[in-house]
Design a protein around this motif. Structure first.
Motif, PDB file in Angstrom:
ATOM      1  N   ASP A 199       0.849  -1.192   0.000  1.00 14.57           N
ATOM      2  CA  ASP A 199       0.000   0.000   0.000  1.00 14.57           C
ATOM      3  C   ASP A 199       0.884   1.240   0.000  1.00 14.57           C
ATOM      4  N   ARG A 200       1.266   1.693  -1.208  1.00 16.47           N
ATOM      5  CA  ARG A 200       2.204   2.810  -1.294  1.00 16.47           C
ATOM      6  C   ARG A 200       1.600   4.095  -0.769  1.00 16.47           C
ATOM      7  N   GLY A 201       0.294   4.285  -0.996  1.00 21.71           N
ATOM      8  CA  GLY A 201      -0.342   5.514  -0.551  1.00 21.71           C
ATOM      9  C   GLY A 201      -0.226   5.675   0.954  1.00 21.71           C
ATOM     10  N   ARG A 202      -0.419   4.571   1.677  1.00 18.35           N
ATOM     11  CA  ARG A 202      -0.342   4.619   3.131  1.00 18.35           C
ATOM     12  C   ARG A 202       1.083   4.950   3.585  1.00 18.35           C
ATOM     13  N   ALA A 203       2.066   4.314   2.928  1.00 16.71           N
ATOM     14  CA  ALA A 203       3.458   4.571   3.299  1.00 16.71           C
ATOM     15  C   ALA A 203       3.806   6.040   3.078  1.00 16.71           C
ATOM     16  N   LEU A 204       3.328   6.595   1.955  1.00 19.28           N
ATOM     17  CA  LEU A 204       3.621   8.006   1.685  1.00 19.28           C
ATOM     18  C   LEU A 204       2.912   8.900   2.697  1.00 19.28           C
ATOM     19  N   ALA A 205       1.687   8.498   3.089  1.00 17.22           N
ATOM     20  CA  ALA A 205       0.961   9.292   4.078  1.00 17.22           C
ATOM     21  C   ALA A 205       1.743   9.379   5.380  1.00 17.22           C
ATOM     22  N   MET A 206       2.390   8.279   5.790  1.00 20.14           N
ATOM     23  CA  MET A 206       3.183   8.300   7.025  1.00 20.14           C
ATOM     24  C   MET A 206       4.339   9.285   6.916  1.00 20.14           C
ATOM     25  N   VAL A 207       5.025   9.264   5.757  1.00 17.03           N
ATOM     26  CA  VAL A 207       6.161  10.183   5.584  1.00 17.03           C
ATOM     27  C   VAL A 207       5.686  11.628   5.632  1.00 17.03           C
ATOM     28  N   VAL A 208       4.572  11.904   4.929  1.00 15.06           N
ATOM     29  CA  VAL A 208       4.098  13.287   4.886  1.00 15.06           C
ATOM     30  C   VAL A 208       3.615  13.723   6.269  1.00 15.06           C
ATOM     31  N   PHE A 209       2.955  12.803   6.990  1.00 11.15           N
ATOM     32  CA  PHE A 209       2.520  13.125   8.349  1.00 11.15           C
ATOM     33  C   PHE A 209       3.711  13.483   9.220  1.00 11.15           C
ATOM     34  N   TYR A 210       4.782  12.675   9.124  1.00  8.35           N
ATOM     35  CA  TYR A 210       5.966  12.954   9.939  1.00  8.35           C
ATOM     36  C   TYR A 210       6.562  14.298   9.549  1.00  8.35           C
ATOM     37  N   ALA A 211       6.696  14.542   8.233  1.00  8.77           N
ATOM     38  CA  ALA A 211       7.299  15.794   7.779  1.00  8.77           C
ATOM     39  C   ALA A 211       6.474  16.988   8.251  1.00  8.77           C
ATOM     40  N   ALA A 212       5.140  16.867   8.151  1.00 11.84           N
ATOM     41  CA  ALA A 212       4.282  17.990   8.533  1.00 11.84           C
ATOM     42  C   ALA A 212       4.384  18.263  10.030  1.00 11.84           C
ATOM     43  N   THR A 213       4.288  17.211  10.842  1.00 13.71           N
ATOM     44  CA  THR A 213       4.318  17.455  12.289  1.00 13.71           C
ATOM     45  C   THR A 213       5.708  17.907  12.729  1.00 13.71           C
ATOM     46  N   TYR A 214       6.759  17.345  12.093  1.00 14.50           N
ATOM     47  CA  TYR A 214       8.109  17.831  12.399  1.00 14.50           C
ATOM     48  C   TYR A 214       8.216  19.305  12.050  1.00 14.50           C
ATOM     49  N   GLY A 215       7.609  19.690  10.914  1.00 15.89           N
ATOM     50  CA  GLY A 215       7.663  21.079  10.489  1.00 15.89           C
ATOM     51  C   GLY A 215       7.036  22.004  11.518  1.00 15.89           C
ATOM     52  N   PHE A 216       5.829  21.659  11.990  1.00 21.03           N
ATOM     53  CA  PHE A 216       5.171  22.516  12.983  1.00 21.03           C
ATOM     54  C   PHE A 216       6.018  22.632  14.246  1.00 21.03           C
ATOM     55  N   THR A 217       6.599  21.507  14.680  1.00 21.28           N
ATOM     56  CA  THR A 217       7.381  21.532  15.902  1.00 21.28           C
ATOM     57  C   THR A 217       8.628  22.387  15.739  1.00 21.28           C
ATOM     58  N   THR A 218       9.297  22.218  14.599  1.00 19.68           N
ATOM     59  CA  THR A 218      10.556  22.934  14.444  1.00 19.68           C
ATOM     60  C   THR A 218      10.332  24.427  14.231  1.00 19.68           C
ATOM     61  N   ILE A 219       9.198  24.810  13.626  1.00 17.79           N
ATOM     62  CA  ILE A 219       8.896  26.247  13.536  1.00 17.79           C
ATOM     63  C   ILE A 219       8.800  26.817  14.941  1.00 17.79           C
ATOM     64  N   LEU A 263       3.620  30.700  19.176  1.00 21.87           N
ATOM     65  CA  LEU A 263       4.149  29.560  19.928  1.00 21.87           C
ATOM     66  C   LEU A 263       3.013  28.802  20.607  1.00 21.87           C
ATOM     67  N   ALA A 264       2.039  29.550  21.161  1.00 23.49           N
ATOM     68  CA  ALA A 264       0.935  28.881  21.855  1.00 23.49           C
ATOM     69  C   ALA A 264       0.130  28.026  20.883  1.00 23.49           C
ATOM     70  N   VAL A 265      -0.155  28.594  19.694  1.00 27.10           N
ATOM     71  CA  VAL A 265      -0.923  27.827  18.715  1.00 27.10           C
ATOM     72  C   VAL A 265      -0.163  26.570  18.306  1.00 27.10           C
ATOM     73  N   LEU A 266       1.148  26.725  18.054  1.00 30.55           N
ATOM     74  CA  LEU A 266       1.935  25.561  17.625  1.00 30.55           C
ATOM     75  C   LEU A 266       2.000  24.513  18.732  1.00 30.55           C
ATOM     76  N   THR A 267       2.116  24.968  19.998  1.00 30.69           N
ATOM     77  CA  THR A 267       2.116  24.013  21.107  1.00 30.69           C
ATOM     78  C   THR A 267       0.805  23.238  21.138  1.00 30.69           C
ATOM     79  N   ALA A 268      -0.303  23.978  20.934  1.00 31.65           N
ATOM     80  CA  ALA A 268      -1.608  23.306  20.924  1.00 31.65           C
ATOM     81  C   ALA A 268      -1.661  22.269  19.811  1.00 31.65           C
ATOM     82  N   VAL A 269      -1.134  22.629  18.638  1.00 33.84           N
ATOM     83  CA  VAL A 269      -1.143  21.680  17.513  1.00 33.84           C
ATOM     84  C   VAL A 269      -0.338  20.437  17.871  1.00 33.84           C
ATOM     85  N   VAL A 270       0.835  20.645  18.461  1.00 34.61           N
ATOM     86  CA  VAL A 270       1.703  19.507  18.801  1.00 34.61           C
ATOM     87  C   VAL A 270       1.015  18.595  19.810  1.00 34.61           C
TER      88      VAL A 270
END
Lengths: 103, 501
Positions: free
Chosen positions: B335-355, B472-479
């Motif tokens: 299931d390639r779509g699922r595997a790609l979804a995991m990568v994008v999920f990680y990249a997106a959440t890492y992005g919010f955290t690192t901002i 920062l508060a909004v990003l913390t809430a997202v995390v």
């Protein structure tokens, strides 16, 4: 029409010369020229592959080259602007003298 | 190839059009109306217009029923691409919010419009399956970011950082274009799907190997994977801090989504395998080597860093390694779509955290301090809210439950393990887990300064800008929220990508 492999040899050579220029020359401007050579090697590839493709009516290769030339021009504009900014600050475009950031 | 009318094209690319318009309006308003106003007002107005542009573009992307594939895959608009665009726009909006009270530039209109233009590049990156637009979009995003890096007037090293970023980027772009030209020569097409079909019949031979490696060099630079990471620490330190945040987040999300698409459509049949004792030539072994060295070098070099931004830069290299481990799942997964979804999920959440983490660095610099880690001593008493946010961000980056970093790593490693063949990738996943233990050490080092070490005698309360603390508060809430309910983002992503692939 020259055979395809001659074009490919030429473009590989251009790419190699460009890369060698980037890696060995310390002058910011010559490094820029090296990058341009590498990009144009790829352009030559596109044109050659298009010319030798079974249906040259599909002009995709030429199309991509046009865009790549445009992108390369924009890249030179940005690169030269950065080199000028560096020159103003350091009075030199020698990359070895521009090394305040370490680590 | 179905013909597309101009009206349909405008509808498909509506988000990008809106964002370009917003960028032009920012330039015009700043130049025509605000030129003689004090800088603070100009920043606020330009930031407000940019934020409205992001919001409008996001609303457009969230509309139902805009899907289509125009011009041999040049513009591929589906649920997945629209969802990733919304994530990208949120990241840009956060970057704008971190910028508005900064003092790093006098060129207000240019700064904000370039932020928006680079976002347009990233948005085009996620909505194309054609190597022409792939290259052009990548360059739109990159060129804007090179210029933005040089915008930092407070830091005399910004020019140097931008030149290094530019030179590495230029060489990587040349490698990418050369690889794409070989790919075009082998397949006679610019459409990734047709390329995938032809490569499937052809299998891995010398020409394909050259093309694959050259393309991966180009992407390796964009995601800052070892050995193409050398620009990252310098660019992060020299750039204005909000720009560094965008380079670490938005540009990474877009690059990983595009890389995933290239690997799973164009290079689907030339994956090979990186399984222990079962290595087959293809892109998987190349990616495995890049992932391994990124994990090793990124995490070990981060230990030695004395400044937060440089630490975050090396941690970004390490996180690129984790995401590459996730991308390995695209080689064997059913299931390639699922595997790609995991990568994008990680990249997106890492992005919010690192901002968020970069936001703390920006607040420290704005308060007249630097981002030196020993300057964080006693931060918990000097700025309690901000240091709480910093704690959430860093623990999430380290992967502590119940924060989103843990959920991301859990799903990512799970999908890499399940992809197999058999348990072939255990060696890589085990190594990644060991390296995340190393990562915990340097993140806790920063938190030790903030929470255990007492403040110096002359250190008073820190004043943090309203815009920064709100972001920062909004990003913390997202995390926190995504950590507790990862399905909020993961489920729509998985559904959208399952349809698309």
């Amino acid at each position: 029409m020259a055979p395809l492999h001659q074009y490919l040899l030429l473009s590989a050579l251009l790419f190699g010369i460009g890369l060698a220029g980037v890696l060995t020359r310390r002058n910011g401007l010559i490094t820029l020229m090296g990058i341009e050579l590498m990009l144009n090697a790829a352009n030559l590839n596109f044109i050659a592959f298009w010319r030798h493709s079974p249906n040259p009516e599909a002009i995709e290769g030429v199309l991509l080259t046009m865009f790549a030339i445009g992108v390369a021009a924009a890249e030179v504009a940005v690169g030269l602007a950065l080199v000028i900014a560096i020159y103003r600050r350091y009075r030199s475009v020698n990359l070895d003298e521009v090394d305040q950031l370490k680590g | 190839m179905a013909a597309v009318t101009y009206l349909e094209l405008l509808k498909l690319g509506g988000s990008e059009v809106l964002l370009v318009l917003a960028g032009l309006v920012v330039l015009l308003v700043d130049l025509a109306v605000m030129r003689d106003e004090p800088r603070q007002n100009r920043m606020l107005l330009a930031g407000a217009i940019s934020a409205v542009g992001c919001f409008a573009a996001g609303l457009w992307a969230l509309q139902d029923g805009i899907t289509g594939r125009a011009f041999a895959g040049m513009l591929v608009i589906d649920r997945a691409s629209q969802l990733v665009k919304v994530v990208l726009l949120m990241m840009t909006a956060a970057t704008v919010a971190l910028s508005v009270q900064g003092r790093f530039t006098r060129h207000v209109g240019e700064y904000f419009s370039l932020l928006l233009f680079s976002t347009v590049g990233m948005m085009l990156m996620v909505s194309t399956e054609n190597i022409l637009l792939l290259f052009v979009a990548l360059e739109i995003a990159s060129l804007s970011l090179y210029i933005l890096t040089a915008f930092n007037e407070e830091n005399p090293q910004a020019d140097e950082a931008a030149l290094k970023y530019f030179l590495f980027g230029g060489v990587a772009a040349a490698f990418l274009l050369f690889g794409l030209s070989v790919l075009y020569g082998l397949t006679g097409s610019l459409d990734l799907r047709e390329i995938g079909a032809v490569l499937g019949q052809r299998g891995v031979d010398a020409g394909v190997a050259v093309a694959v490696v050259l393309v991966l060099v180009g992407f390796g630079f964009k995601v800052a994977a070892v050995p193409f990471h050398l620009w990252a620490p310098d660019a992060y330190v020299g750039a204005p801090t909000p720009v560094a945040a965008l380079v670490a987040s938005g540009s990474k999300v877009a690059a990983f989504f595009l890389l995933g698409k290239v690997l799973s459509t164009g290079f689907a049949e030339v994956a090979g395998s990186a399984a222990w004792h079962g290595v087959l030539s293809g892109w998987a072994p190349v990616l495995a080597v890049m992932a391994c060295f990124s994990l090793l070098l990124g995490n070990l070099a981060a230990i030695a860093q004395k400044r937060l931004k440089r630490l975050l830069a090396y941690s970004a290299v390490g996180h690129a390694g984790y995401m590459l481990v996730g991308a390995m799942a695209l080689a064997g997964a059913t299931d390639r779509g699922r595997a790609l979804a995991m990568v994008v999920f990680y990249a997106a959440t890492y992005g919010f955290t690192t901002i968020g983490a970069f936001g703390v660095a920006a607040a420290m610099e704005r308060a007249g301090e630097s981002d030196r880690i020993d300057g964080f001593a006693g931060l918990s008493s000097r700025a309690p809210v901000m240091s709480f946010c910093l704690m959430i961000f860093l623990l999430s980056l380290a992967g502590i439950p119940p924060l989103v970093g843990f959920a991301g790593k859990f799903f990512l490693f799970g999908s890499a393990l399940a992809a197999g063949p058999g348990l072939g990738l255990v060696w890589l996943v085990g190594f990644a887990i060991a390296m995340s233990a190393v990562a915990l050490f340097y993140y806790l080092g920063v938190l030790k300064q903030a929470y255990v070490v007492p403040a110096g005698e002359r250190a008073g309360t820190l004043t943090v800008q309203v815009s920064v603390i709100l972001t920062l508060a909004v990003l913390t809430a997202v995390v926190l929220l995504l950590g507790l309910y990862p399905g909020l983002l993961l489920d729509p992503l998985t559904r959208a990508l399952a349809v698309g692939m």
